[in-house]
Design a protein around this motif. Structure first.
Motif, mmCIF file in Angstrom:
data_model
loop_
_atom_site.group_PDB
_atom_site.id
_atom_site.type_symbol
_atom_site.label_atom_id
_atom_site.label_comp_id
_atom_site.label_asym_id
_atom_site.label_seq_id
_atom_site.Cartn_x
_atom_site.Cartn_y
_atom_site.Cartn_z
ATOM 1 N N ASP A 128 -2.031 -9.235 -15.474
ATOM 2 C CA ASP A 128 -1.495 -8.433 -14.381
ATOM 3 C C ASP A 128 -2.606 -7.706 -13.622
ATOM 4 N N ARG A 129 -3.481 -8.497 -13.008
ATOM 5 C CA ARG A 129 -4.587 -7.913 -12.248
ATOM 6 C C ARG A 129 -4.100 -7.165 -11.013
ATOM 7 N N ASP A 130 -2.951 -7.552 -10.476
ATOM 8 C CA ASP A 130 -2.396 -6.818 -9.331
ATOM 9 C C ASP A 130 -2.029 -5.396 -9.738
ATOM 10 N N LEU A 131 -1.489 -5.248 -10.930
ATOM 11 C CA LEU A 131 -1.163 -3.928 -11.446
ATOM 12 C C LEU A 131 -2.443 -3.127 -11.672
ATOM 13 N N PHE A 132 -3.468 -3.771 -12.213
ATOM 14 C CA PHE A 132 -4.768 -3.115 -12.391
ATOM 15 C C PHE A 132 -5.298 -2.641 -11.037
ATOM 16 N N ASN A 133 -5.217 -3.496 -10.036
ATOM 17 C CA ASN A 133 -5.683 -3.169 -8.692
ATOM 18 C C ASN A 133 -4.953 -1.936 -8.147
ATOM 19 N N GLU A 134 -3.651 -1.874 -8.376
ATOM 20 C CA GLU A 134 -2.864 -0.731 -7.896
ATOM 21 C C GLU A 134 -3.259 0.555 -8.621
ATOM 22 N N PHE A 135 -3.441 0.486 -9.932
ATOM 23 C CA PHE A 135 -3.891 1.669 -10.681
ATOM 24 C C PHE A 135 -5.258 2.134 -10.176
ATOM 25 N N MET A 136 -6.173 1.183 -9.973
ATOM 26 C CA MET A 136 -7.518 1.551 -9.503
ATOM 27 C C MET A 136 -7.469 2.162 -8.110
ATOM 28 N N ARG A 137 -6.621 1.634 -7.257
ATOM 29 C CA ARG A 137 -6.489 2.167 -5.896
ATOM 30 C C ARG A 137 -6.009 3.617 -5.938
ATOM 31 N N ARG A 138 -5.010 3.887 -6.773
ATOM 32 C CA ARG A 138 -4.494 5.260 -6.888
ATOM 33 C C ARG A 138 -5.556 6.200 -7.463
ATOM 34 N N LEU A 139 -6.253 5.741 -8.489
ATOM 35 C CA LEU A 139 -7.265 6.595 -9.116
ATOM 36 C C LEU A 139 -8.443 6.852 -8.168
ATOM 37 N N LEU A 140 -8.825 5.841 -7.393
ATOM 38 C CA LEU A 140 -9.892 6.030 -6.408
ATOM 39 C C LEU A 140 -9.479 7.061 -5.363
ATOM 40 N N SER A 141 -8.262 6.952 -4.889
ATOM 41 C CA SER A 141 -7.821 7.915 -3.883
ATOM 42 C C SER A 141 -7.797 9.327 -4.458
ATOM 43 N N ARG A 142 -7.418 9.474 -5.714
ATOM 44 C CA ARG A 142 -7.460 10.803 -6.344
ATOM 45 C C ARG A 142 -8.889 11.324 -6.447
ATOM 46 N N ARG A 143 -9.820 10.445 -6.811
ATOM 47 C CA ARG A 143 -11.224 10.870 -6.905
ATOM 48 C C ARG A 143 -11.750 11.297 -5.542
#
Length: 170
Positions: A128-143
């Motif tokens: 589920d790399r799409d799910l990984f991508n979504e988690f990373m996108r959210r975490l990047l925006s928080r950072r």
């Protein structure tokens, strides 16, 4: 089967020790060590035998993608669990590295490069790399929005370059 049972033991060990959030750092480091150990075994001992390679790869991917089952706090039954995906655990670990909370804060450029290379090879094994991508996108925006000053743009660019190299520019 031995490889798969070792990976499932890692996931079970994380879930049985967890009282709340899973220890994503321990999970990722143990899977990285297991991945390196089997890659070494395949390349040095088994001469990259295709049949062995496919069997180990499939077993490793199955155990990695099984995720971690956590007990649900304040649940009506003691057997109630919720599943945390490997994508979420890996993205949280990478987020902690980017914030300088993890070992990347005190790592040299070569060490962080080697760690990111290993992490990208784990990410390649995710179903589920799409799910990984979504988690990373959210975490990047928080950072980016938090702007705490510990954010390392250089580390971020290094990881993104590795991901683009492995999976294409998207």
């Amino acid at each position: 089967q031995y490889c798969q049972s070792e990976g499932l033991a890692i996931a079970h060990g994380i879930s049985s020790q967890s009282t709340g959030d899973p220890d994503f750092k321990k999970y990722c480091l143990q899977f990285l060590a297991l991945h390196d150990r089997y890659n070494t075994l395949l390349s040095e001992t088994l001469s990259n035998n295709t049949v062995c390679f496919n069997a180990v790869r499939d077993a490793f991917e199955a155990s990695l993608n099984s995720g971690v089952a956590l007990p649900v706090p304040n649940a009506a039954t003691a057997s109630a669990t919720t599943k945390v995906s490997a994508s979420e655990l890996l993205s949280n670990y990478i987020d902690s590295l980017m914030k300088g909370v993890g070992e990347a804060g005190g790592m040299s450029e070569e060490e962080s490069d080697a760690l990111f290379t290993s992490l990208v090879s784990l990410i390649a094994r995710l179903n589920d790399r799409d799910l990984f991508n979504e988690f990373m996108r959210r975490l990047l925006s928080r950072r980016l929005l938090a702007g705490t000053g510990t954010f390392s743009e250089e580390l971020e660019r290094s990881l993104i370059a590795k991901l683009k190299t492995k999976f294409g520019a998207s």
